[in-house]
Design an enzyme around this catalytic site. Structure first.
Site, short mmCIF file in Angstrom:
data_model
loop_
_atom_site.label_atom_id
_atom_site.label_comp_id
_atom_site.label_asym_id
_atom_site.label_seq_id
_atom_site.Cartn_x
_atom_site.Cartn_y
_atom_site.Cartn_z
N ASP A 2 -10.71 5.13 -5.15
CA ASP A 2 -10.98 6.53 -5.43
C ASP A 2 -12.34 6.72 -6.10
O ASP A 2 -12.95 5.76 -6.60
CB ASP A 2 -9.91 7.10 -6.37
CG ASP A 2 -8.51 6.99 -5.81
OD1 ASP A 2 -8.37 6.99 -4.57
OD2 ASP A 2 -7.56 6.89 -6.61
N TYR B 203 -5.38 -5.52 -9.58
CA TYR B 203 -6.07 -4.41 -10.24
C TYR B 203 -6.00 -4.60 -11.76
O TYR B 203 -5.01 -5.11 -12.28
CB TYR B 203 -5.40 -3.07 -9.89
CG TYR B 203 -5.60 -2.62 -8.47
CD1 TYR B 203 -6.67 -1.80 -8.12
CD2 TYR B 203 -4.70 -2.99 -7.47
CE1 TYR B 203 -6.85 -1.37 -6.81
CE2 TYR B 203 -4.87 -2.56 -6.16
CZ TYR B 203 -5.95 -1.75 -5.84
OH TYR B 203 -6.12 -1.33 -4.54
#
Length: 351
Positions: free
Chosen positions: A82, A153
């Protein structure tokens, strides 16, 4: 479970069919390369190309086009991060007019990095690995999405009444200017370990007129979080590391955001059925019968998140035992660690 597996096989096949065949690449004089990329996502509108917006993919393709005398080089990233999300280990495939990618790779990497802005760098450029046997049988090359087996992540956050060092503000999200209950945050995160239906944690999942939940592209929303590591760094700082087979749109940020809501992040929207979110809400949200609008938690800020690594066949993944969860603190000499090794019918698995 069989339905999910069948659905995933169809998706993989369709993705593979979307790529050029190995023979087509050769006829065009191009070789598929695997390119490892790092970037500071602060000033990018995300990874994926968007007209009239600055994106990581667009920036890389511009440099590649310039390097290859105006010839467009198609690329594809393993993860569509994003806007504002960073990466240390993004991997993309690129079909380049190279005779010897292994020999030409180091020089090409240096040339491209001189053309790129300082907030994106190519770390490695090598020939793509060999395709899987089923791909080779169909004449298909290695594919960066189809052949990835997992991702890691890392989310960095701060919650403290003390001011945060401004030099850290772009890479650590200040989620609250007051102390949070890190024990509740840890307990919430542990509930996400395992195989679950993450529909209510995906921003592109919705329901039809009959109330049946689905995603925009009809793909399965079942994912497996193999391991979560929560590190209390002291003074209101914490780092969350997640290893998972794949992530839906904004799924990682929604997992963190929901856990933060339970830990005490205050926002008027973060109520379910008129009450503040609690640990008891997480199993309901993971049943697969609810969608994102049923989960009132705000997504965690993008700039705290980094795509740390993408894993492929031959890599050690997951790096922890199945069902692993750990909570550690740098402020004590004895770390509290919990490890759960479970089979496919683990207690975390959605019933």
């Amino acid at each position: 479970m069989r339905g999910v597996l069948f659905s995933n096989i169809i998706i993989i096949t369709l993705l593979a069919m979307m790529t050029l065949s190995s023979l087509a690449l050769e006829s065009l004089g191009r070789r598929r390369c695997a390119v490892k990329v790092a970037y500071d996502g602060t000033n990018f509108a995300g990874w994926q190309f968007q007209p009239n917006r600055r994106t990581v993919q667009g920036t890389l393709e511009k440099a590649l086009t310039r390097r290859f005398d105006g010839n467009r080089i198609s690329t594809l990233g393993a993860s569509r991060t994003d806007a504002g999300v960073h990466a240390k280990g993004q991997v993309m495939q690129a079909d380049m007019p190279l005779e010897d990618p292994l020999g030409e790779g180091p020089l090409l990497r240096r040339q491209l990095n001189r053309m790129l802005p300082p907030d994106v760098r190519i770390l490695d450029l090598t020939p793509a690995p060999d395709p899987e046997p089923w791909q080779a049988d169909k004449g298909l090359p290695w594919h960066v999405i189809v052949n990835s087996i997992g991702k890691r992540y890392v989310y960095k956050l701060s919650a403290s009444p003390e001011p945060m060092d401004p030099s850290r503000r772009l890479y650590r999200a200040r989620v609250a200017d007051y102390a949070l209950d890190f024990q509740k945050l840890s307990d919430a995160l542990e509930l996400f370990v395992g195989e679950h239906d993450f529909r209510s944690f995906s921003n592109n999942a919705k329901s039809d007129k009959d109330g049946k939940v689905k995603s925009d592209d009809e793909r399965s929303t079942v994912r497996t979080v193999h391991a979560i590591d929560f590190l209390d760094e002291g003074r209101g700082d914490a780092t969350i590391t997640l290893e998972l087979d794949g992530a839906l749109y904004k799924m990682v940020r929604n997992i963190v955001g929901t856990s933060l809501a339970i830990a005490g992040v205050k926002h008027r929207r973060q109520r379910r059925n008129g009450k503040l979110l609690t640990l008891d809400d997480i199993p309901d949200l993971l049943q697969g019968t609810l969608v994102r609008n049923d989960n009132p938690a705000m997504s965690a800020p993008a700039h705290g998140l980094t795509l740390d690594e993408v894993y492929f066949k031959g890599d050690t993944f997951p790096t922890k035992p199945p069902g692993f969860f750990a909570a550690t603190t740098t402020t004590t000499t004895t770390a509290t660690r919990r490890r759960r090794e479970e089979d496919n019918t683990a207690v975390h698995t959605c019933k």
